[in-house]
Structure formats: C-alpha cells, structure tokens
Design an enzyme around this catalytic site. Sequence first.
Site, PDB file in Angstrom:
ATOM      1  N   MET A  30      -3.772 -44.029  13.503  1.00  0.00           N
ATOM      2  CA  MET A  30      -3.892 -43.509  14.867  1.00  0.00           C
ATOM      3  C   MET A  30      -4.354 -42.054  14.828  1.00  0.00           C
ATOM      4  SD  MET A  30      -1.016 -45.370  17.126  1.00  0.00           S
ATOM      5  CE  MET A  30       0.342 -44.296  16.703  1.00  0.00           C
ATOM      6  N   GLY A  31      -4.922 -41.635  13.711  1.00  0.00           N
ATOM      7  CA  GLY A  31      -5.460 -40.285  13.625  1.00  0.00           C
ATOM      8  C   GLY A  31      -4.381 -39.233  13.413  1.00  0.00           C
ATOM      9  N   HIS A  37      -1.705 -40.339   5.231  1.00  0.00           N
ATOM     10  CA  HIS A  37      -2.944 -41.100   5.462  1.00  0.00           C
ATOM     11  C   HIS A  37      -3.918 -40.916   4.295  1.00  0.00           C
ATOM     12  CE1 HIS A  37      -1.674 -40.128   9.763  1.00  0.00           C
ATOM     13  NE2 HIS A  37      -1.703 -41.445   9.772  1.00  0.00           N
ATOM     14  N   GLN A  61       0.787 -50.321  21.737  1.00  0.00           N
ATOM     15  CA  GLN A  61       2.011 -50.214  20.937  1.00  0.00           C
ATOM     16  C   GLN A  61       2.928 -49.084  21.399  1.00  0.00           C
ATOM     17  OE1 GLN A  61      -0.353 -49.599  17.221  1.00  0.00           O
ATOM     18  NE2 GLN A  61       1.255 -48.129  16.695  1.00  0.00           N
TER      19      GLN A  61
HETATM   20  P1  AMP Z   1      -0.175 -43.939  11.944  1.00  0.00           P
HETATM   21  O1  AMP Z   1      -1.415 -43.124  12.094  1.00  0.00           O
HETATM   22  O2  AMP Z   1       1.078 -43.145  12.121  1.00  0.00           O
HETATM   23  O3  AMP Z   1      -0.209 -45.206  12.741  1.00  0.00           O
HETATM   24  O4  AMP Z   1      -0.138 -44.374  10.437  1.00  0.00           O
HETATM   25  C1  AMP Z   1      -1.226 -45.045   9.843  1.00  0.00           C
HETATM   26  C2  AMP Z   1      -0.795 -45.572   8.513  1.00  0.00           C
HETATM   27  O5  AMP Z   1      -0.369 -44.481   7.692  1.00  0.00           O
HETATM   28  C3  AMP Z   1       0.404 -46.525   8.622  1.00  0.00           C
HETATM   29  O6  AMP Z   1       0.222 -47.594   7.722  1.00  0.00           O
HETATM   30  C4  AMP Z   1       1.551 -45.651   8.236  1.00  0.00           C
HETATM   31  O7  AMP Z   1       2.632 -46.361   7.682  1.00  0.00           O
HETATM   32  C5  AMP Z   1       0.906 -44.757   7.194  1.00  0.00           C
HETATM   33  N1  AMP Z   1       1.706 -43.539   7.043  1.00  0.00           N
HETATM   34  C6  AMP Z   1       2.145 -42.720   8.026  1.00  0.00           C
HETATM   35  N2  AMP Z   1       2.887 -41.725   7.510  1.00  0.00           N
HETATM   36  C7  AMP Z   1       2.924 -41.932   6.165  1.00  0.00           C
HETATM   37  C8  AMP Z   1       3.548 -41.248   5.072  1.00  0.00           C
HETATM   38  N3  AMP Z   1       4.281 -40.165   5.249  1.00  0.00           N
HETATM   39  N4  AMP Z   1       3.368 -41.757   3.826  1.00  0.00           N
HETATM   40  C9  AMP Z   1       2.625 -42.874   3.631  1.00  0.00           C
HETATM   41  N5  AMP Z   1       2.020 -43.551   4.615  1.00  0.00           N
HETATM   42  C10 AMP Z   1       2.163 -43.091   5.866  1.00  0.00           C
END
Ligand code: AMP
Length: 266
Positions: A30-31, A37, A61
Amino acid sequence: MIVIRTVAELLAALEPARARGAQIGLVPTMGALHDGHRSLMRTARDADEFAVVSLFVNPAQFGRGEDLDAYPRDEARDADVAEAERVDLLFAPPVEEIYPDGYDTWVEPGKIATYLEGAARPGHFRGVATICTKLFHLVEPGRAYLGRKDAQQVAVVKQLVRDLALPIEIVACPTVRDPDGLALSSRNVFLSPAERNVALTLPRALEAGLAVHRSGGDAVRGAREILDGEPRLRVDYVAEADLDGPTLAAAVVVGSTRLIDNVRLE
Ligand code: AMP
C-alpha cells in the site's frame, strides 16, 4: 522501471516477460515504502527474473472510521525506493481502475478471517483477499512475497491460494524491525516520540511471551503482564493462534495509532 496505471497497460507491459518465460515475482503493497517492503523487493529480485511491485491503498480493506484518508501516501518517493531496489515494474493504479463503477464481486475468506484482526476489523480480510486475487490474476506471478509482520494476512492469502488452486507460491518474509525492536510499519509515522517509546512495549511483551513459552509457560500471560504494566497503551488482543505456524500475536492502540505485531512460537 516502468510505472503503470491501468490494467490494459499492465497486461501489455508484462507480455514480453511472459513471452520469454520469465519467472515473475509480485510484492503487493500500500506504499509509504520502508525497509520492510524493501526486504520483500530484494527477496523477489533475488529469486525472480521480473519483479513487480503494486502500490495501491485498497479502500476495501479499511473499515468505516479507519485511517483510509489519513493513510500516508508519497508515490514519488515510493517510485524512487522501488527503482533503487531494481524493481522492473511498479503498478500504481487509481481506485477506479481496480473498482470501476458497478464493481460487485468479493472474495470472502472463511474461518481464518473471523478472529483477531478479522474480529477487530470486520470486512478487512475480505478486502485483502479480493485485492490479492485480482492482482494475482492480473500479474500471474509464480511467487508473491508477503511479510510475516501481518501473520494472519499470510495465513488468509495462503488459504485462498490453496482453496482456489492458484499456481502461486506465497513466500512469507521475516519481519523487519528498527534497532530498538519496533516492527516497521507505514503507520509508525503517526507516533509522536513519546508514543513511539510506549509502542516499544509491544515487541518487548511479545519477546517476554516467547521467553515464557520457551520455559514451558503461558506465552499469552507472559506478554499480557508486560502490556498491562504500560497504562498509556490499550490492548486490543493478545492471543496464540495458528497463523501459518504457531504464533503469539497482539494488537495495541497507542494514542490514536493501532499497531500489530507477532512472534513465531517454536
Ligand atoms: P502494507 O504496505 O503495509 O500493506 O505491506 C505490504 C507488505 O509488506 C505486506 O506483505 C506486509 O506484511 C509487508 N510488511 C509490512 N511491514 C513489514 C515489516 N516490518 N517487515 C516485513 N514485511 C513487512
């Protein structure tokens, strides 16, 4: 790196990679990209020949009253981050490209989506499952990379891939943390310095729970004790569950920011 905004352009841009039989890896995000990421992108980059990152703040979501409008957005910076990680294609569609007028089809996960985050955020995993299914269908990756930070999300997506027989391997990547232990999250920018200090109780409590578990005790109680000792945070839940493996998971609210984290119990 190519930046793509529409489904039609996406399919056209993937065509050459597909034609040469390149293994495609997808990192859905989600950026507001951070080192968590980045680690997913690096893993994809290492394993696959063509790395795709999606950047889409998925309204489906977010529940009513959640932080959809306030969610941090900085596409120019995100594009720089993805480019620096040698991502091949950034898919950053507007909302109407994914959910055009009249859109009315949803992917509804079962029991796995009813507790913990599913109970706290009704409809959240339906939104996650729907966007993942749509992205998987469009990109047709051989592998998709998700972070264990969102352990229940990994479990939901693995279940959906299994149940719908999608030919995709879900790769669960370790949680990336700041040196003080706080799991990286796009929402951490909402924390004031004082709140950030309070938020550190969350990883400490999970570590304490894990230590108690290792010595044969109750992980939940071990974590609870630490969380209950910090009056400036509100505990949403602390629980042990099978989230793609035995996991101690917790959600807390610090100020107006809701944080989740987890550790594997092995
Ligand atoms: P999001 O942008 O928050 O939807 O996250 C995108 C992807 O990055 C998802 O698969 C998250 O689980 C992963 N992610 C977010 N934070 C972390 C982190 N601290 N360590 C590893 N993966 C992460």
